[in-house]
Design an enzyme around this catalytic site. Structure first.
Site, short mmCIF file in Angstrom:
data_model
loop_
_atom_site.label_atom_id
_atom_site.label_comp_id
_atom_site.label_asym_id
_atom_site.label_seq_id
_atom_site.Cartn_x
_atom_site.Cartn_y
_atom_site.Cartn_z
N GLU A 127 0.82 -1.21 0.00
CA GLU A 127 0.00 0.00 0.00
C GLU A 127 0.86 1.26 0.00
O GLU A 127 0.51 2.26 -0.65
CB GLU A 127 -0.95 -0.01 1.20
CG GLU A 127 -2.05 -1.07 1.14
CD GLU A 127 -2.99 -0.87 -0.04
OE1 GLU A 127 -3.04 0.24 -0.60
OE2 GLU A 127 -3.68 -1.83 -0.41
N TYR A 176 -6.44 6.22 4.36
CA TYR A 176 -6.61 5.19 3.35
C TYR A 176 -5.77 3.95 3.67
O TYR A 176 -6.27 2.83 3.62
CB TYR A 176 -6.23 5.70 1.95
CG TYR A 176 -6.09 4.55 0.99
CD1 TYR A 176 -7.22 3.93 0.46
CD2 TYR A 176 -4.84 4.02 0.68
CE1 TYR A 176 -7.10 2.82 -0.38
CE2 TYR A 176 -4.71 2.91 -0.16
CZ TYR A 176 -5.85 2.32 -0.67
OH TYR A 176 -5.74 1.22 -1.48
N ASP A 225 -10.13 5.01 -2.33
CA ASP A 225 -9.05 5.58 -3.12
C ASP A 225 -9.66 6.36 -4.29
O ASP A 225 -10.89 6.52 -4.38
CB ASP A 225 -8.08 4.50 -3.60
CG ASP A 225 -8.68 3.60 -4.68
OD1 ASP A 225 -9.91 3.66 -4.91
OD2 ASP A 225 -7.91 2.83 -5.29
#
Length: 299
Positions: A37, A120, A138
């Site tokens: 990520e 996020y 996102d």
């Protein structure tokens, strides 16, 4: 906001079209997912696959990375861009190794206390590593919701409202609890935005959503201000990268004259870029005035 995004249609599409990405393999740790990520922020998937595989092999646990130097991590980061992410991940590894039993915590609130982990990233790790039913938002998800639900070509600026809107479309049981397969729905929604409901040239004929508000309105064009395309050539980012390339390629500190050679067209810009690298903690100066990567000055 009522959901008009059918779970079965979207997940069924995902079952067929899901990309074979290494961080989607079963049995990966939260640390492996966290690395993916962080790397995927502002970086295309194709550029991340190779470095991610190298990193999880080299640093399978946070303590393994914490035992390496900042310079080692910066060299391994290579040309992924935005190298401050690498330093933050190294800092995060140290915190995980010393304060969290060498693993990424499962709850979002605790993850948000970690260096370099924002809204996020924390929710993405909770969802994709630990199977938690939390809204993951996102750019792709925001665009799908803007079009399918609101009938707009593009989403507005990111805001806290995005979490509530995404949460509202997550599948639930009759009693209102999240459905068991909510994490897979979240992944499918992101994939839909990445592969079909793209920012440019969306392929509506391939979309599994049967009733899209944007299509119903005739796919109206975006009327608000557009973000200018980010250029790279000639920018401070390019100069920073060239300077870092020199330092990554040297095992010892280098003289400033060697750095001066990488960008001769605009010396003030080169100085500005070098100063910014020093300010960001990516570059250090030795006692005798040479330059090196973070952690190599002997200070």
């Amino acid at each position: 906001m009522p959901s008009i995004l059918p779970f079965s249609a979207i997940v069924g599409w995902f079952d067929v079209h899901e990309r074979d990405l290494p961080w989607r393999e079963p049995g990966l740790s939260g640390w492996h997912i966290l690395i993916s990520e962080i790397m995927l922020q502002q970086t295309p998937v194709a550029r991340v696959v190779g470095p991610w595989q190298e990193w999880v092999q080299r640093w399978p646990t946070p303590s393994a990375m914490a035992a390496s130097s900042q310079a080692d991590v910066l060299r391994a980061w290579g040309k992924l861009g935005y190298p401050r992410r690498a330093l933050r991940l190294h800092e995060c590894a140290r915190v995980l190794a010393t304060e969290h039993d060498d693993r990424v915590p499962e709850d979002v609130a605790t993850m948000l206390t970690l260096p370099g982990v924002g809204d996020y990233t924390a929710r993405a790790v909770a969802c994709f590593a630990y199977g938690q039913a939390v809204p993951v938002v996102d750019t792709n998800v925001r665009r799908v919701i803007a079009r399918a639900v609101h009938g707009r070509a593009e989403p507005g600026n990111p805001s806290k409202r995005d979490l509530a809107e995404t949460d509202a479309i997550l599948p639930r049981t009759r009693r209102g609890a999240y459905a068991r397969d909510t994490p897979r729905f979240s992944a499918a929604l992101m994939e839909l935005g990445a592969l079909v409901c793209t920012a440019r040239n969306p392929d509506c004929d391939r979309c599994p959503v049967p009733e899209c508000a944007w299509v119903a309105r005739g796919r109206p064009a975006h009327t608000g201000p557009r973000r200018a395309a980010q250029k790279f050539a000639g920018t401070d980012r390019q100069v920073r990268g060239l300077l870092l390339d020199v330092l990554r390629g040297s095992e010892i500190p280098v003289e400033k004259t060697l750095l001066d050679e990488v960008w001769t067209t605009d010396p003030p810009q080169r100085s500005r870029a070098l100063d910014s690298l020093l300010t960001d903690g990516l570059v250090e100066v030795t006692a005798d005035g040479r330059f090196c990567l973070a952690g190599e000055s002997g200070a």
